[in-house]
Design a protein around this motif. Sequence first.
Motif, short mmCIF file in Angstrom:
data_model
loop_
_atom_site.label_atom_id
_atom_site.label_comp_id
_atom_site.label_asym_id
_atom_site.label_seq_id
_atom_site.Cartn_x
_atom_site.Cartn_y
_atom_site.Cartn_z
N ALA A 36 12.45 12.30 30.82
CA ALA A 36 11.74 12.65 31.91
C ALA A 36 10.06 12.62 31.68
O ALA A 36 9.41 11.99 32.41
CB ALA A 36 12.20 13.98 32.45
N THR A 37 9.93 12.90 30.49
CA THR A 37 8.45 13.08 30.07
C THR A 37 7.88 11.48 29.76
O THR A 37 6.80 11.02 30.29
CB THR A 37 8.24 13.69 28.88
OG1 THR A 37 8.82 14.94 29.18
CG2 THR A 37 6.67 13.85 28.52
N SER A 38 8.70 10.58 29.41
CA SER A 38 8.48 9.09 29.20
C SER A 38 8.08 8.39 30.59
O SER A 38 7.15 7.49 30.76
CB SER A 38 9.56 8.34 28.47
OG SER A 38 10.91 8.18 29.49
N PHE A 39 8.64 8.92 31.75
CA PHE A 39 8.29 8.53 32.95
C PHE A 39 7.16 9.02 33.85
O PHE A 39 6.77 8.82 34.84
CB PHE A 39 9.30 8.38 34.01
CG PHE A 39 10.56 7.40 33.49
CD1 PHE A 39 10.48 6.00 33.85
CD2 PHE A 39 11.92 7.80 32.85
CE1 PHE A 39 11.24 4.87 33.50
CE2 PHE A 39 12.68 6.81 32.17
CZ PHE A 39 12.51 5.48 32.43
N ALA A 40 6.72 10.32 33.38
CA ALA A 40 5.92 11.33 33.99
C ALA A 40 4.50 10.92 33.75
O ALA A 40 4.16 10.11 32.90
CB ALA A 40 6.04 12.79 33.51
N THR A 41 3.52 11.16 34.83
CA THR A 41 2.13 10.82 34.81
C THR A 41 1.56 11.98 33.96
O THR A 41 2.01 12.91 33.73
CB THR A 41 1.66 10.82 36.15
OG1 THR A 41 1.93 12.09 36.98
CG2 THR A 41 2.37 9.86 37.13
N GLN A 42 0.27 11.63 33.50
CA GLN A 42 -0.73 12.56 32.75
C GLN A 42 -0.75 14.00 33.43
O GLN A 42 -0.85 14.86 32.84
CB GLN A 42 -1.84 11.92 32.70
CG GLN A 42 -2.95 12.98 31.75
CD GLN A 42 -2.24 13.27 30.44
OE1 GLN A 42 -2.10 12.26 29.43
NE2 GLN A 42 -2.22 14.24 29.95
#
Length: 293
Positions: A36-42
């Motif tokens: 999930a974090t690999s696809f999330a925005t900053q």
Amino acid sequence: MVRNDTVASRIFDVFNVVFLITYAALTIIPFVWIIATSFATQAEISQRPFMLIPRSYQLESYKYILSSRTLPRAMWVSVWTTVVGTVISMAMTLTFAYPLAKKYLIGRNPLLMMVTFTLVFSGGMIPGFLNIINLGLLNSYWAMIIPSAIGTWSLIVVKNFFQALPVELEESAKIDGASDLTVFIRIVLPISTAVIATFSLFYAVGYWNAFRPALFYIPSYPEKWPLQLILRNIVMLASGRIDDANFDPGLVLPPSESIRNAVIVFATVPILLVYPFLQKHFTKGVLIGAIKG
């Protein structure tokens, strides 16, 4: 067989189910968070340090790691090392375990003692490094394969499996004129598919995840580093910088945490895809060799 369906047994069953579900969740949730974090925005990473499903998606992290020459090259090194290393390891393990399973082998007991001795004691890091230098393997791909070509535990389990095979199979083949090599290739190996598949996967996972051999034996040639060593450097440096990346400067640089997790996914998914094809052999392959001997 009558099931003892008492209150205590039902409580025990419920406890087992809850425990296994909790254990599975503790195992799966961290990996889901990484994906999930690999696809999330900053912005979302800053607002939601822990997430299982991102509200907004971005693919810049994967574009970034794929735009680098480093990761595709490291992926190729890992694939080559894993495939070649697994073939060599299985060939050496099978051909060593089969004669050790024969009680009439001259010198069998001393050989078994030397094999089991390595389960407790090893030469150590410095003697191993000196061996690599003396063999001329320093800064070579073979330095990541030869030192770990045979796993002692794997060898012992495979030996026990061969030792438990019916002797009549080999005796009948030899009566028909088959040599020991013919018996091994045409009779023993075809009925050992469970063990072969299981330990091939064990060896493959070991080679795929290994980064210490490259760290110790290939320090001067980063172009020969496997994917796991690149991942280790990125995680240890706590940054998303990838050497010689050719990322489009017109796009926004992805979050460093997102890049690190994208690299973890990139390095983990290929070996995970192998498991479904060999999963049915796990229990059979390991238990037969471990219980019978």
